[in-house]
Design an enzyme around this catalytic site. Structure first.
Site, PDB file in Angstrom:
ATOM      1  CB  SER A 122      40.634  23.401  22.330  1.00 38.66           C
ATOM      2  OG  SER A 122      42.137  23.424  22.537  1.00 38.66           O
ATOM      3  CB  SER A 160      42.408  25.684  25.776  1.00 38.96           C
ATOM      4  OG  SER A 160      41.702  25.932  24.378  1.00 38.96           O
ATOM      5  CE  LYS A 204      38.977  28.418  24.778  1.00 36.64           C
ATOM      6  NZ  LYS A 204      39.316  27.352  23.912  1.00 36.64           N
TER       7      LYS A 204
END
Length: 482
Positions: free
Chosen positions: A181, A157, A82
């Protein structure tokens, strides 16, 4: 050999170490799939094909020399990261314009651990800006699409990380979870995602959103793949003052063990009119399967969980307001050229560099921390947070784990909730309590809607109960035929 991109991590690693296939061939297969489809999905923000292949060659050379043994957890296995986890020499943007060209001078601890275990870092995945969002539509660059239905969101996210695994672009990826997330996009993309106990995985090198809530965690196609990645990234880190000194554990050792006698708690309040009926039905069916395996399902009460969303959206923005104060155009990142003095440089840099959702949360956080409002909001939220923690501690005196839906709805369409922030925030209604309490949470696929959209079951457990949760998930996978 079966399609390389479809192989379980354990099988793929074995083939690499036996030299039945090279790491370069593995890298080429995944890069080819990314090239074929990521122009549609947009899972990656940064991907250097030549660098990936060069690193694959280095791993192959190490294997050839015997420098990588069968004890290396991830020998030659690709892992995507990420883009709020820093990577030395590789752009780390946090999905934000303000860090659009930032090249970190160091690696996050989890990246160090991955490289130590022989992993091949594939690239950086798209995310909501500074991890603030539930759909990956808040990225400053482009939204990521759900690989199972490209008209829908992948969750957020960590939507890029989840979509990369679901698309077969990588067998494993890392995300971060501040209020759901990892688990919410895992549910939306039909993969497995784990938010570990706070402190189990180092946060050093994770660009902070809410420091008391953030946790790095793994995505995979199965409980076993997630367990393997957790083995690689967990462990004490002296650079992280919140890092646990707990002895390292093999999270694969308990998979597929007998679960007879396991007590699973169900909170009736979670199965209300706000929950999609098909999700409710799938979760209840999963409970029936676990009961058939000898588990007992017990109703529990988590009275303060009704206040989890309100509590989270005071504490998280307050911490974000403090953490994001460092992005001022002075030290690093974007600096506005439109200024006449220091104050206007600060103001214009942050106005132009941050997106609307980040600005919204900074404003909320600044407000609840301001003089005259701190006691009324932030201090009170801290007290309710403690009550939420106590709810969980009391529940775990009666049950071993808590089960329920991961999300209230299936994946929603792109643009469906962007004009209504409050409706978007409610996507996290079942997940934020986990972060407030600091306990682990896992989302595992448990069915599909009538239109083929994935449904996730969330498991929550006491601190450091990841091995037991992964075992439950692995048993459920087998019974459901996942």
């Amino acid at each position: 050999m079966k399609n390389i991109c479809e192989l379980p991590v354990r099988t793929l690693k074995s083939a690499i170490l036996k030299r039945e296939i090279s790491t370069r061939e593995v890298a080429h297969s995944f890069l080819e799939r990314i090239e074929e489809r990521d122009s549609e999905i947009h899972a990656f923000l940064t991907l250097d094909h030549e660098q990936v292949l060069d690193n694959a060659d280095k791993i192959d050379n190490q294997i050839e020399k015997g420098a990588v043994s069968d004890k290396s957890i991830l020998a030659g296995i690709p892992v995507a990261i990420k883009d709020n986890i820093v990577t030395r020499g590789t752009r780390t943007t946090c999905g934000s314009k303000i860090l659009g060209n930032y090249i970190p001078p160091y690696d996050a601890t989890v990246v160090d651990f991955l490289q130590r275990e022989g992993a091949l870092i594939l690239g950086k995945c798209n995310c909501d800006e500074f991890a603030m969002g539930s759909s990956t539509e808040n990225s400053a660059f482009f939204p990521t699409r759900n690989p199972l239905d490209t008209e829908r969101v992948p969750g957020g996210s960590s939507g890029g990380s989840a979509a990369a695994v679901a698309s077969g672009f990588t067998p494993l990826s890392l995300g971060s979870d501040t209020g759901g997330s990892i688990r919410q996009p895992a549910a939306f993309c039909g993969v497995t995602g784990l938010k570990p106990t706070y402190g189990l995985v180092s946060r050093y090198g994770l660009v902070a959103f809410g420091s008391s809530l953030d946790q790095i965690g793994p995505f995979g196609r199965s409980a076993e793949d997630v367990a393997i990645l957790l083995n690689a990234i967990s462990g004490h880190d002296p650079r992280d003052s919140t890092s646990s000194h707990r002895p390292e554990e093999d999270y694969t050792a308990r998979l597929q063990r007998d679960i007879k006698g396991t007590r699973i708690g169900i909170c009736p309040n979670w199965f209300t009119s706000g929950l999609d009926p098909e999700i409710s039905s799938s979760v209840k069916h999963a409970m029936e399967i676990l009961e058939g395996q000898g588990c007992s399902v017990i109703e529990i009460d988590l009275p303060y969980s009704d206040y989890a969303i309100e509590t989270y959206y005071i504490i998280a923005p307050a911490e974000a307001s403090s953490n994001l104060a460092r992005f001022d155009g002075v030290k690093y990142g974007f600096r506005s050229s439109d200024h006449t003095d220091l104050e206007s440089m600060y103001r214009n840099t942050r106005t132009q560099g941050f997106g609307e959702e980040v600005k919204r949360r900074i404003m909320i956080g600044t407000y609840v921390l301001s003089s005259g409002y701190y006691d009324a909001y932030f201090l009170k939220a801290g007290k309710v947070r403690n009550l939420i923690k106590q709810d969980y501690l009391k529940a775990f005196e009666k049950v071993d784990f808590i089960a329920g839906p991961t999300t209230p709805t299936p994946p929603f369409k792109l643009g469906e909730k962007t004009t209504n922030p409050l409706e978007m925030y409610l996507s996290d209604i079942y997940t934020v309590g986990t972060n407030l309490a600091g306990i682990p949470g896992l989302s595992t696929p448990c069915g599909k809607t009538s239109t083929g959209l994935p449904i996730g079951l969330q498991l929550q457990g006491p601190h450091f109960s990841e091995a037991g949760m992964l075992n439950l998930a692995s048993v459920l996978e087998s019974e459901l035929g996942n």
